[in-house]
Design an enzyme around this catalytic site. Structure first.
Site, mmCIF file in Angstrom:
data_model
loop_
_atom_site.group_PDB
_atom_site.id
_atom_site.type_symbol
_atom_site.label_atom_id
_atom_site.label_comp_id
_atom_site.label_asym_id
_atom_site.label_seq_id
_atom_site.Cartn_x
_atom_site.Cartn_y
_atom_site.Cartn_z
ATOM 1 N N ARG A 91 112.132 138.836 26.255
ATOM 2 C CA ARG A 91 112.357 139.864 25.113
ATOM 3 C C ARG A 91 111.340 140.898 25.661
ATOM 4 O O ARG A 91 112.006 142.007 25.865
ATOM 5 C CB ARG A 91 111.621 139.242 23.804
ATOM 6 C CG ARG A 91 112.622 137.990 23.292
ATOM 7 C CD ARG A 91 111.445 137.122 22.169
ATOM 8 N NE ARG A 91 110.479 136.382 23.053
ATOM 9 C CZ ARG A 91 109.788 135.629 22.694
ATOM 10 N NH1 ARG A 91 109.644 135.298 21.281
ATOM 11 N NH2 ARG A 91 108.964 134.598 23.063
ATOM 12 N N SER A 129 110.261 132.583 16.754
ATOM 13 C CA SER A 129 109.996 131.545 15.865
ATOM 14 C C SER A 129 108.619 131.362 15.048
ATOM 15 O O SER A 129 108.733 131.444 13.835
ATOM 16 C CB SER A 129 110.248 129.986 16.349
ATOM 17 O OG SER A 129 111.417 129.725 17.279
HETATM 18 P P1 ADP Z 1 108.214 127.833 24.383
HETATM 19 O O1 ADP Z 1 107.277 127.007 23.506
HETATM 20 O O2 ADP Z 1 108.831 127.293 25.837
HETATM 21 O O3 ADP Z 1 107.667 129.378 24.725
HETATM 22 P P2 ADP Z 1 110.200 128.976 22.518
HETATM 23 O O4 ADP Z 1 111.189 128.190 21.667
HETATM 24 O O5 ADP Z 1 109.210 129.822 21.826
HETATM 25 O O6 ADP Z 1 109.415 127.778 23.511
HETATM 26 O O7 ADP Z 1 110.849 129.626 23.685
HETATM 27 C C1 ADP Z 1 111.742 129.216 24.654
HETATM 28 C C2 ADP Z 1 112.320 130.335 25.274
HETATM 29 O O8 ADP Z 1 113.171 131.120 24.690
HETATM 30 C C3 ADP Z 1 111.200 131.056 26.130
HETATM 31 O O9 ADP Z 1 111.716 131.301 27.318
HETATM 32 C C4 ADP Z 1 111.125 132.219 25.326
HETATM 33 O O10 ADP Z 1 110.776 133.375 25.932
HETATM 34 C C5 ADP Z 1 112.639 132.542 24.783
HETATM 35 N N1 ADP Z 1 112.832 133.261 23.709
HETATM 36 C C6 ADP Z 1 112.424 132.859 22.190
HETATM 37 N N2 ADP Z 1 112.745 133.774 21.407
HETATM 38 C C7 ADP Z 1 113.563 134.482 21.824
HETATM 39 C C8 ADP Z 1 114.256 135.587 21.681
HETATM 40 N N3 ADP Z 1 114.222 136.165 20.357
HETATM 41 N N4 ADP Z 1 115.248 136.203 22.480
HETATM 42 C C9 ADP Z 1 115.120 135.688 23.941
HETATM 43 N N5 ADP Z 1 114.614 134.685 24.283
HETATM 44 C C10 ADP Z 1 113.685 134.190 23.474
#
Ligand code: ADP
Length: 160
Positions: A91, A129
């Site tokens: 992001r 999230s």
């Molecule tokens: P984690 O616990 O592995 O960080 P997340 O569900 O928070 O799991 O995120 C999974 C992946 O998705 C990570 O690479 C994160 O950077 C990406 N991600 C989360 N939110 C977004 C978003 N709004 N746009 C793009 N990528 C995202």
């Protein structure tokens, strides 16, 4: 050449940012396995079963996307299922340091797996999230950032 990619994460819960990344990945790879981590250190609000269900619903119209729960190392799952690419979303610059560490660690653990970063559309580039859970807890309307049924589930869960 690699036809299969894995997009691992907690997805607690899935947002339009995640879905944006899944769509982009599915245009590049024949199969995209969305891996929902069951051993997340983040104390998730939703069980792994609930997170998988929400993702399955959100990706129901994407034929080449498979949603699976997994535990243990991403690289072990990838090796076992002949997956050569890990997808992660980037992001802001603030994501970079952690993602860089993670990618290099995974490379050290397995030379057979390459990490590829994808950027979401600008409108989702500042959401997470975690942030949406906090905003929803304070009564914010988060309908621009996640599917309706996910928003409903989130509201119900936060009421408890
Ligand atoms: P984690 O616990 O592995 O960080 P997340 O569900 O928070 O799991 O995120 C999974 C992946 O998705 C990570 O690479 C994160 O950077 C990406 N991600 C989360 N939110 C977004 C978003 N709004 N746009 C793009 N990528 C995202």
């Amino acid at each position: 050449m690699c036809q299969k990619a894995m997009y691992p994460g907690s997805f607690d819960p899935v947002t339009y940012g995640h879905i944006d990344i899944i769509q982009r990945a599915s245009r590049i790879f024949e199969t995209v396995v969305v891996g929902v981590a069951s051993n997340s250190q983040k104390k998730p609000l939703f069980s792994v079963k609930e997170r998988v269900e929400m993702l399955k619903k959100a990706t129901a119209d994407m034929d080449t996307v498979v949603v699976e729960a997994f535990d243990g190392l991403v690289v072990d799952y990838a090796r076992k299922h002949s997956i050569g690419v890990i997808i992660r979303g980037l992001r802001m610059v603030s994501d970079f340091e952690y993602e860089f560490q993670l990618a290099l660690t995974n490379r050290k653990l397995s030379h057979d797996v390459e990490t590829i970063f994808l950027m979401p559309s600008e409108q989702y580039s500042y959401i997470s999230s975690k942030l949406l859970k906090e905003a929803a807890l304070l009564g914010a309307d988060v309908s621009d950032f996640m599917p309706k049924d996910v928003q409903k589930k989130l509201k119900e869960r936060l009421k408890r």
